[in-house]
Design a protein around this motif. Structure first.
Motif, PDB file in Angstrom:
ATOM      1  N   VAL A   7     -23.467 -42.986  21.118  1.00  0.00           N
ATOM      2  CA  VAL A   7     -22.838 -44.519  21.439  1.00  0.00           C
ATOM      3  C   VAL A   7     -22.246 -44.620  22.343  1.00  0.00           C
ATOM      4  CG1 VAL A   7     -24.275 -45.509  19.523  1.00  0.00           C
ATOM      5  CG2 VAL A   7     -21.421 -44.796  19.004  1.00  0.00           C
ATOM      6  N   LEU A   8     -22.378 -45.396  23.474  1.00  0.00           N
ATOM      7  CA  LEU A   8     -21.308 -45.384  24.219  1.00  0.00           C
ATOM      8  C   LEU A   8     -20.245 -46.801  23.175  1.00  0.00           C
ATOM      9  CD1 LEU A   8     -19.450 -44.761  26.884  1.00  0.00           C
ATOM     10  CD2 LEU A   8     -20.832 -46.467  27.845  1.00  0.00           C
ATOM     11  N   GLU A   9     -18.957 -46.596  22.806  1.00  0.00           N
ATOM     12  CA  GLU A   9     -18.329 -47.346  22.322  1.00  0.00           C
ATOM     13  C   GLU A   9     -17.224 -47.378  21.479  1.00  0.00           C
ATOM     14  OE1 GLU A   9     -17.468 -50.141  20.860  1.00  0.00           O
ATOM     15  OE2 GLU A   9     -19.588 -50.546  20.824  1.00  0.00           O
ATOM     16  N   ILE A  10     -16.257 -47.327  21.328  1.00  0.00           N
ATOM     17  CA  ILE A  10     -14.662 -47.537  20.518  1.00  0.00           C
ATOM     18  C   ILE A  10     -15.443 -47.257  19.208  1.00  0.00           C
ATOM     19  CG2 ILE A  10     -12.373 -48.734  20.673  1.00  0.00           C
ATOM     20  CD1 ILE A  10     -12.730 -50.003  22.607  1.00  0.00           C
ATOM     21  N   THR A  11     -15.004 -46.478  18.038  1.00  0.00           N
ATOM     22  CA  THR A  11     -14.762 -45.560  17.435  1.00  0.00           C
ATOM     23  C   THR A  11     -13.489 -44.889  16.883  1.00  0.00           C
ATOM     24  OG1 THR A  11     -15.844 -43.777  17.343  1.00  0.00           O
ATOM     25  CG2 THR A  11     -17.444 -45.973  17.319  1.00  0.00           C
TER      26      THR A  11
ATOM     27  N   GLU B 228     -16.097 -42.520  24.973  1.00  0.00           N
ATOM     28  CA  GLU B 228     -15.442 -43.743  24.651  1.00  0.00           C
ATOM     29  C   GLU B 228     -14.533 -43.043  25.574  1.00  0.00           C
ATOM     30  OE1 GLU B 228     -11.171 -45.325  22.433  1.00  0.00           O
ATOM     31  OE2 GLU B 228     -12.999 -44.611  21.178  1.00  0.00           O
ATOM     32  N   LEU B 229     -14.318 -44.465  26.885  1.00  0.00           N
ATOM     33  CA  LEU B 229     -13.489 -43.444  28.086  1.00  0.00           C
ATOM     34  C   LEU B 229     -12.420 -44.203  27.964  1.00  0.00           C
ATOM     35  CD1 LEU B 229     -16.380 -45.378  30.390  1.00  0.00           C
ATOM     36  CD2 LEU B 229     -16.035 -43.230  29.945  1.00  0.00           C
ATOM     37  N   PRO B 230     -11.247 -43.123  28.597  1.00  0.00           N
ATOM     38  CA  PRO B 230      -9.831 -43.685  28.541  1.00  0.00           C
ATOM     39  C   PRO B 230      -9.649 -44.677  29.390  1.00  0.00           C
ATOM     40  CG  PRO B 230     -10.639 -41.821  28.457  1.00  0.00           C
ATOM     41  CD  PRO B 230     -11.079 -42.198  29.159  1.00  0.00           C
TER      42      PRO B 230
ATOM     43  N   HIS C 260      -9.722 -53.940  27.012  1.00  0.00           N
ATOM     44  CA  HIS C 260     -10.085 -52.871  25.922  1.00  0.00           C
ATOM     45  C   HIS C 260     -10.932 -52.427  26.470  1.00  0.00           C
ATOM     46  CE1 HIS C 260     -11.565 -55.543  23.286  1.00  0.00           C
ATOM     47  NE2 HIS C 260     -12.817 -55.170  23.034  1.00  0.00           N
ATOM     48  N   SER C 261     -12.781 -53.143  27.619  1.00  0.00           N
ATOM     49  CA  SER C 261     -13.467 -52.273  28.051  1.00  0.00           C
ATOM     50  C   SER C 261     -13.612 -52.658  29.334  1.00  0.00           C
ATOM     51  CB  SER C 261     -14.307 -53.379  27.048  1.00  0.00           C
ATOM     52  OG  SER C 261     -14.433 -54.371  27.256  1.00  0.00           O
TER      53      SER C 261
END
Length: 195
Positions: free
Chosen positions: A102-106, A146-148, A154-155
């Motif tokens: 997933v491309l998501e903040i976790t 996640e991409l810095p 935040h996105s």
């Protein structure tokens, strides 16, 4: 230095693009509301030469004429399918040997440029512009990319984030398999950046 004209840029023909070996990456585009974002992901999928776009939930399809404004013809060469429910798509891909990302903040972030060799073939899920990928779908994933981010937000826009992630994932796969760049497969850099 000079800017190359479209005729000077090595590229695949539409016929060659349809038959070229793709990178072992598929993208599940789930509940993305903007047809322009979906069109942009088609264009990125073509540039990254991914295997397939799975359009799930209420994500629009190339049947919508406005998608063509951002896809710019990529909708004619990228393999895609539409599905109401994302879970069977995830289950089928996992049964075929795909890792699910997933491309998501976790709480377990992994930069796409650090994807382990064992994560390919890979299906990466991108989600809604506002809410992202739902928790129940995140729980089905093997990896969270996640991409810095270094600013206030935040996105990123979902199509921008997908493009950045796919660029890193394709370069990572090509690096792991020592694949050389050829016409229609042109890279601006030969080394992966330090992350």
């Amino acid at each position: 230095m000079r800017k190359l004209s479209p005729q000077d840029i090595p590229r695949l023909t539409p016929s060659d693009a349809r038959s070229a070996d793709p990178h072992p990456i598929s993208v599940i585009v789930h509940n993305v509301r903007s047809i322009y974002n979906v069109g942009s992901m088609f264009r990125t999928a073509d540039a990254a030469r991914v295997e397939h776009l799975y359009l799930t939930g209420y994500t629009g399809t190339p049947d919508h004429k406005n998608l063509h404004k951002t896809a710019l013809g990529a909708q004619d060469v990228v393999s895609w399918s539409a599905h109401d429910d994302v879970t069977p798509v995830i289950n089928d891909l996992r049964a075929e040997g795909y890792s699910i990302g997933v491309l998501e903040i976790t709480d377990e972030p992994l930069h796409p440029a650090e994807a382990p060799a064992t994560s390919f073939p890979l299906a990466i899920i991108v989600g809604n512009e506002v809410t992202g990928v739902e928790d129940d779908i995140v729980s089905l994933a093997d990896l969270a990319f996640e991409l810095p981010q270094y600013g206030m937000k935040h996105s990123l826009n979902v199509s921008v984030a997908a493009g950045m992630a796919l660029s890193h994932l394709v370069r990572r796969f090509r690096h792991l398999h020592d694949l050389q760049d050829t016409p229609g497969n042109r890279a601006l850099e030969t080394e992966l950046p330090d992350v």
